[in-house]
Design an enzyme around this catalytic site. Structure first.
Site, PDB file in Angstrom:
ATOM      1  N   GLN A  92       3.022  10.125   1.017  1.00 33.34           N
ATOM      2  CA  GLN A  92       4.326   9.442   1.079  1.00 33.34           C
ATOM      3  C   GLN A  92       5.200   9.762  -0.120  1.00 33.34           C
ATOM      4  O   GLN A  92       6.408   9.559  -0.081  1.00 33.34           O
ATOM      5  CB  GLN A  92       4.135   7.924   1.185  1.00 33.34           C
TER       6      GLN A  92
ATOM      7  N   GLY B  28       0.832  -1.196   0.000  1.00 32.44           N
ATOM      8  CA  GLY B  28       0.000   0.000   0.000  1.00 32.44           C
ATOM      9  C   GLY B  28       0.863   1.241   0.000  1.00 32.44           C
ATOM     10  O   GLY B  28       2.010   1.210   0.463  1.00 32.44           O
TER      11      GLY B  28
ATOM     12  N   CYS C  81       5.742   0.099   7.226  1.00 31.89           N
ATOM     13  CA  CYS C  81       5.389   1.254   6.402  1.00 31.89           C
ATOM     14  C   CYS C  81       6.589   1.622   5.541  1.00 31.89           C
ATOM     15  O   CYS C  81       7.718   1.632   6.030  1.00 31.89           O
ATOM     16  CB  CYS C  81       5.020   2.426   7.310  1.00 31.89           C
ATOM     17  N   LEU C  82       6.344   1.932   4.278  1.00 34.72           N
ATOM     18  CA  LEU C  82       7.457   2.282   3.383  1.00 34.72           C
ATOM     19  C   LEU C  82       8.136   3.583   3.818  1.00 34.72           C
ATOM     20  O   LEU C  82       9.276   3.826   3.444  1.00 34.72           O
ATOM     21  CB  LEU C  82       6.956   2.397   1.937  1.00 34.72           C
TER      22      LEU C  82
ATOM     23  N   HIS D  20      -4.655   1.577   7.378  1.00 36.07           N
ATOM     24  CA  HIS D  20      -3.303   2.151   7.511  1.00 36.07           C
ATOM     25  C   HIS D  20      -3.105   3.278   6.481  1.00 36.07           C
ATOM     26  O   HIS D  20      -2.598   4.352   6.816  1.00 36.07           O
ATOM     27  CB  HIS D  20      -2.279   1.021   7.314  1.00 36.07           C
ATOM     28  N   GLU D  21      -3.543   3.038   5.234  1.00 30.94           N
ATOM     29  CA  GLU D  21      -3.337   4.044   4.175  1.00 30.94           C
ATOM     30  C   GLU D  21      -4.250   5.256   4.365  1.00 30.94           C
ATOM     31  O   GLU D  21      -3.818   6.394   4.133  1.00 30.94           O
ATOM     32  CB  GLU D  21      -3.545   3.416   2.790  1.00 30.94           C
TER      33      GLU D  21
ATOM     34  N   HIS E 179      -2.766   7.617   6.720  1.00 37.59           N
ATOM     35  CA  HIS E 179      -1.747   8.490   6.114  1.00 37.59           C
ATOM     36  C   HIS E 179      -2.378   9.790   5.592  1.00 37.59           C
ATOM     37  O   HIS E 179      -1.774  10.857   5.686  1.00 37.59           O
ATOM     38  CB  HIS E 179      -1.068   7.802   4.924  1.00 37.59           C
TER      39      HIS E 179
END
Ligand code: NI
Length: 173
Positions: free
Chosen positions: A51, A46, A95-96, A137-138, A141
């Site tokens: 991000q 994701g 997380c990226l 989660h996304e 963000h």
């Protein structure tokens, strides 16, 4: 398509509330394609627009991990959670923007989400399992919230310090 650089925590842009998207323009289509390419390249399941430093309510995901199963790239504009289950589930999240740091986070096990698709149509779908965790989660963000915000302060500070160190090391390279 092009791979865009991913912001690493701590970064003020990862703490901001993102703006809704008005009409689905070709530029937004390009953004979504780039985000998918960036996500698959990372690799991740994701990715949210902030991000990649775009402060808009856009996310992409694909939680199919089995190489035998066809990929399911999803693009969600202005996603809204319209229902959450009482039942909760815990996943070890990463997380990226917080590379190589993982922690258990408890969230509703199932959610219903409404969003606008790439074709401009409204869609509503229920998610469970890893998909439910990923979409929550996304969406977090897009509200400037990271999974480490669910952790105890000490653990969160420890991870933040590690990321500060990583950023210093990368800056020297
Ligand atoms: Ni993330």
């Amino acid at each position: 398509m092009s791979i865009r650089p991913i912001l690493i925590h701590p970064d003020p842009r990862l703490k901001k509330l993102c703006d809704p998207v008005s009409a689905i323009s070709p530029e937004l289509g390009k953004l979504a394609e780039d985000m998918l390419e960036t996500m698959y390249d990372a690799p991740g399941i994701g990715l949210a627009a902030p991000q990649v430093a775009v402060m808009k309510r856009v996310l992409v995901m694909d939680c199919i991990k089995d190489p035998e199963t066809a990929p399911r790239p999803m693009v969600l504009f202005n996603p809204v959670i319209t229902w959450s289950s009482e039942a909760r589930s815990t996943y070890e999240e990463g997380c990226l923007s917080i590379p190589e740091q993982y922690a258990d986070v408890e969230r509703p096990a199932e959610v219903r989400v409404r969003w606008t698709g790439l074709d401009g149509r409204e869609v509503e779908e229920e998610f469970n399992g890893l998909w439910a965790t990923c979409v929550q989660h996304e969406i977090d963000h897009l509200d400037g919230k990271l999974f480490i915000d669910y952790l105890k302060p000490l653990r969160r500070q420890m991870i933040t310090r590690r990321m500060e160190k990583l950023k210093r090391e990368r800056a020297r390279e």
